[in-house]
Design an enzyme around this catalytic site. Structure first.
Site, PDB file in Angstrom:
ATOM      1  N   GLU A 149       0.819  -1.219   0.000  1.00 55.72           N
ATOM      2  CA  GLU A 149       0.000   0.000   0.000  1.00 55.72           C
ATOM      3  C   GLU A 149       0.853   1.270   0.000  1.00 55.72           C
ATOM      4  O   GLU A 149       0.868   2.001   0.979  1.00 55.72           O
ATOM      5  CB  GLU A 149      -0.887   0.000   1.250  1.00 55.72           C
ATOM      6  CG  GLU A 149      -1.704  -1.259   1.404  1.00 55.72           C
ATOM      7  CD  GLU A 149      -2.454  -1.342   2.731  1.00 55.72           C
ATOM      8  OE1 GLU A 149      -3.555  -1.886   2.731  1.00 55.72           O
ATOM      9  OE2 GLU A 149      -1.921  -0.860   3.764  1.00 55.72           O
ATOM     10  N   PRO A 150       1.559   1.544  -1.086  1.00 56.84           N
ATOM     11  CA  PRO A 150       2.367   2.763  -1.112  1.00 56.84           C
ATOM     12  C   PRO A 150       1.501   4.011  -1.254  1.00 56.84           C
ATOM     13  O   PRO A 150       0.557   4.027  -2.056  1.00 56.84           O
ATOM     14  CB  PRO A 150       3.248   2.581  -2.346  1.00 56.84           C
ATOM     15  CG  PRO A 150       2.449   1.695  -3.250  1.00 56.84           C
ATOM     16  CD  PRO A 150       1.635   0.793  -2.356  1.00 56.84           C
TER      17      PRO A 150
ATOM     18  N   CYS B 147       1.125  32.150  13.915  1.00 58.81           N
ATOM     19  CA  CYS B 147       1.556  32.635  15.228  1.00 58.81           C
ATOM     20  C   CYS B 147       2.071  31.496  16.099  1.00 58.81           C
ATOM     21  O   CYS B 147       1.472  31.163  17.128  1.00 58.81           O
ATOM     22  CB  CYS B 147       0.415  33.371  15.909  1.00 58.81           C
ATOM     23  SG  CYS B 147       0.093  34.906  15.066  1.00 58.81           S
ATOM     24  N   GLU B 148       3.163  30.862  15.652  1.00 56.13           N
ATOM     25  CA  GLU B 148       3.793  29.760  16.375  1.00 56.13           C
ATOM     26  C   GLU B 148       5.274  29.803  16.043  1.00 56.13           C
ATOM     27  O   GLU B 148       5.632  29.880  14.864  1.00 56.13           O
ATOM     28  CB  GLU B 148       3.294  28.398  15.847  1.00 56.13           C
ATOM     29  CG  GLU B 148       1.851  28.095  16.055  1.00 56.13           C
ATOM     30  CD  GLU B 148       1.545  27.497  17.414  1.00 56.13           C
ATOM     31  OE1 GLU B 148       2.468  26.942  18.048  1.00 56.13           O
ATOM     32  OE2 GLU B 148       0.387  27.601  17.838  1.00 56.13           O
TER      33      GLU B 148
ATOM     34  N   ARG C  22       3.860  18.741   8.652  1.00 54.76           N
ATOM     35  CA  ARG C  22       4.825  17.675   8.959  1.00 54.76           C
ATOM     36  C   ARG C  22       6.081  18.145   9.697  1.00 54.76           C
ATOM     37  O   ARG C  22       6.517  17.472  10.634  1.00 54.76           O
ATOM     38  CB  ARG C  22       5.178  16.885   7.697  1.00 54.76           C
ATOM     39  CG  ARG C  22       3.967  16.121   7.130  1.00 54.76           C
ATOM     40  CD  ARG C  22       4.339  15.192   5.990  1.00 54.76           C
ATOM     41  NE  ARG C  22       5.196  14.100   6.434  1.00 54.76           N
ATOM     42  CZ  ARG C  22       6.499  14.030   6.236  1.00 54.76           C
ATOM     43  NH1 ARG C  22       7.117  14.980   5.560  1.00 54.76           N
ATOM     44  NH2 ARG C  22       7.196  13.026   6.694  1.00 54.76           N
TER      45      ARG C  22
HETATM   46  C1  LIG Z   1      -0.329   5.388   6.115  1.00 59.85           C
HETATM   47  C2  LIG Z   1      -0.563   4.024   5.636  1.00 59.85           C
HETATM   48  C3  LIG Z   1      -0.104   3.644   4.382  1.00 59.85           C
HETATM   49  C4  LIG Z   1       0.667   4.542   3.477  1.00 59.85           C
HETATM   50  O1  LIG Z   1       1.853   5.033   4.037  1.00 59.85           O
HETATM   51  P1  LIG Z   1       2.889   5.806   3.097  1.00 59.85           P
HETATM   52  O2  LIG Z   1       3.983   6.218   4.021  1.00 59.85           O
HETATM   53  O3  LIG Z   1       2.187   6.967   2.508  1.00 59.85           O
HETATM   54  O4  LIG Z   1       3.316   4.827   2.057  1.00 59.85           O
HETATM   55  C5  LIG Z   1      -0.396   2.360   3.948  1.00 59.85           C
HETATM   56  N1  LIG Z   1      -1.110   1.496   4.723  1.00 59.85           N
HETATM   57  C6  LIG Z   1      -1.565   1.841   5.947  1.00 59.85           C
HETATM   58  C7  LIG Z   1      -2.345   0.873   6.721  1.00 59.85           C
HETATM   59  C8  LIG Z   1      -1.318   3.115   6.448  1.00 59.85           C
HETATM   60  O5  LIG Z   1      -1.763   3.439   7.663  1.00 59.85           O
END
Ligand SMILES: *Cc1c(COP(=O)(O)O)cnc(C)c1O
Length: 468
Positions: A319-320, A394-395, A363
């Site tokens: 899951e990228p 304002c931080e 981030r």
């Molecule tokens: C956040 C997340 C991702 C994606 O993370 P990346 O750092 O964007 O690749 C994939 N799977 C799950 C379950 C997540 O919580």
């Protein structure tokens, strides 16, 4: 690597307040390889171009600040991940950045899609994304969200708690559907960039613990359920991971669980999802592995561990998110104020304030994330000067780029470009200080197309019941 300078460790050289990892560039205008989206170049006059357009032209059309998504780069990365992981299922993690346009690109490039909220699922469905190719995450999915997922026919639900199993069984019976589910497990492995830690114990909100035994109990329960169809296990170990080290222990623990499940039930689970978290280069200090190297490394680990446990290789997925959306995006800001602050000992730091800040990129403030920047509207051969790009909020912690070298002659009105802004920037943006959120535009072949329009002050005021 842990960036020690965040806590204040600075270069041994007393004349520089730069962190150890940051080298003074010979050319502060250079678009360093690996940081920028595919079509980012300096044009003949020195101005930076994205998608065939000068940045000043993009700002003329879309305003400043603006997130610019390089369409060909985004599509190219999506395809690269799909090709590198051929035979796997690749889910783009929509939480990194999702909109109607993005959902369509992801579908057109042949990827699946992960969502983890009612909003993300709604965007995906409205965009016409094939529900069967959507995975649904979340540790506290509401009944409304589950109902939508079940009626739309979402392809798989990644189950995160015993409460959710009960909720799914009840809704499944009511709606006469039997969804495919994966059980999210925690392996005790937590990966962060080059480092990972592996413990037996997990202390966090996601998933079912393997070491505590809850994971096996959940698997057996779903296996015996008439209302859910158990297809496999899901494990996600972290973010900004640069290599396969962290996956080794996690995969071993996950496959051991699969073999325990097989012993208990006689059934081999068909699917294993290894999650996302593949890192990208935000600065010259980052060196992520390529998708192809990761695919090779992960396949080796899986095959090795499967042999050890006497299991067939399951159907695998990843899951990228950031690895696809991050480098495709560039944030453009306009310089408004410049201030040199004496640090003592002959050192100084230049603070460059721009027209955005922590509301459009949280981030750095949230995770001490590092970024880099260049002047984008022109080139300059003035001396590279240690600079900090900060926002208008304002931080004191309202920092966009903690440490970078920018030309000494930077001036009000210059455009600053920050790479790696396609992921977790707009998707995590807020309205802090009543700041309307910047638009997201796609650039391609010299054309600008709006992906998300700029929020206006009127948009914000309309929510305020105390104003007419
Ligand atoms: C956040 C997340 C991702 C994606 O993370 P990346 O750092 O964007 O690749 C994939 N799977 C799950 C379950 C997540 O919580």
């Amino acid at each position: 690597m842990t960036h020690m300078h965040v806590a204040g460790s600075i270069h041994a050289d007393a004349t520089s307040a730069a962190p150890v990892w940051l080298e003074k560039p010979t050319d502060a205008n250079a678009l360093v390889d690996g940081l920028w989206s595919g079509t980012a170049v300096r044009g003949a006059g020195g101005e930076m171009h994205l998608g065939g357009l000068p940045v000043t032209e993009i700002i003329e059309q879309a305003g400043s600040p603006v997130y610019v998504i390089d369409e060909l780069d985004f599509r190219g990365r999506a395809l690269t991940w799909a090709e590198a992981f051929e035979g796997w299922k690749v889910y783009y993690a929509g939480k990194s950045f999702l909109s109607g346009t993005i959902a369509r690109w992801v579908q057109e490039e042949g990827l699946n899609l992960d969502v983890c909220s009612l909003g993300e699922l709604t965007v995906a469905l409205r965009a016409g994304f094939d529900a069967a190719r959507i995975g649904l995450h979340g540790n506290n999915k509401s009944e409304e969200l589950l109902r939508l997922a079940l009626t739309a026919g979402v392809g798989r639900i990644i189950v995160d708690s015993a409460d959710e199993i009960a909720r799914l069984e009840r809704l499944g019976a009511e709606l006469s559907v039997r969804p495919d589910v994966l059980i999210r497990v925690t392996t005790g492995v937590e990966a962060h960039t080059h480092e990972y830690i592996a413990t037996a114990h997990e202390d966090q909100k996601f998933g079912f613990s393997i070491s505590g035994g809850q994971a096996l109990v959940a698997l057996v329960r779903c296996h015996g359920s008439a209302q859910v169809n158990l297809v496999g296990i899901h494990s996600h170990i972290g973010s900004q991971i640069f290599d396969t080290n962290g996956f080794e222990v996690a995969t071993r623990r996950t496959l051991r669980l699969m073999s325990q499940f097989k012993e208990a039930t006689g059934v081999a689970l068909p699917e294993l999802d290894l999650g996302g978290g593949f890192g990208i280069a935000y600065t010259t200090d980052d060196s992520p592995a390529t998708a192809h190297d990761l695919a090779r490394g992960l396949a080796e680990i899986i095959d090795h561990e499967c042999r050890a446990f006497g299991l067939e290789r399951p159907l695998l997925s990843i899951e990228p998110g950031r690895a696809i959306s991050g480098p495709a995006g560039t944030a453009l800001y306009t310089v408004g104020t410049i201030k040199d602050v004496e640090l003592g000992g002959g050192q100084s730091r230049r603070y460059i304030s721009v027209d955005g800040g922590m509301s459009d990129n949280i981030r750095p403030a949230l995770y001490a994330a590092e970024y880099s920047a260049v002047i984008a509207d022109r080139v300059s051969d003035a001396a590279p000067t240690l600079s900090r790009v900060v926002g208008l909020h304002c931080e004191g912690g309202d920092i966009l780029v903690r440490d970078t070298f920018l030309p000494r002659d930077i001036r009000i009105g210059d455009v600053i470009a920050v790479p790696g802004a396609g992921a977790y920037s707009r998707s995590m943006a807020s309205n802090y200080n009543h700041t309307p959120r910047p638009p997201v535009v796609a650039v391609r072949d010299g054309r600008v197309a709006t992906i998300i329009r700029r929020e206006t002050l009127d948009d914000l005021l309309a929510l305020d019941a105390g104003l007419e």
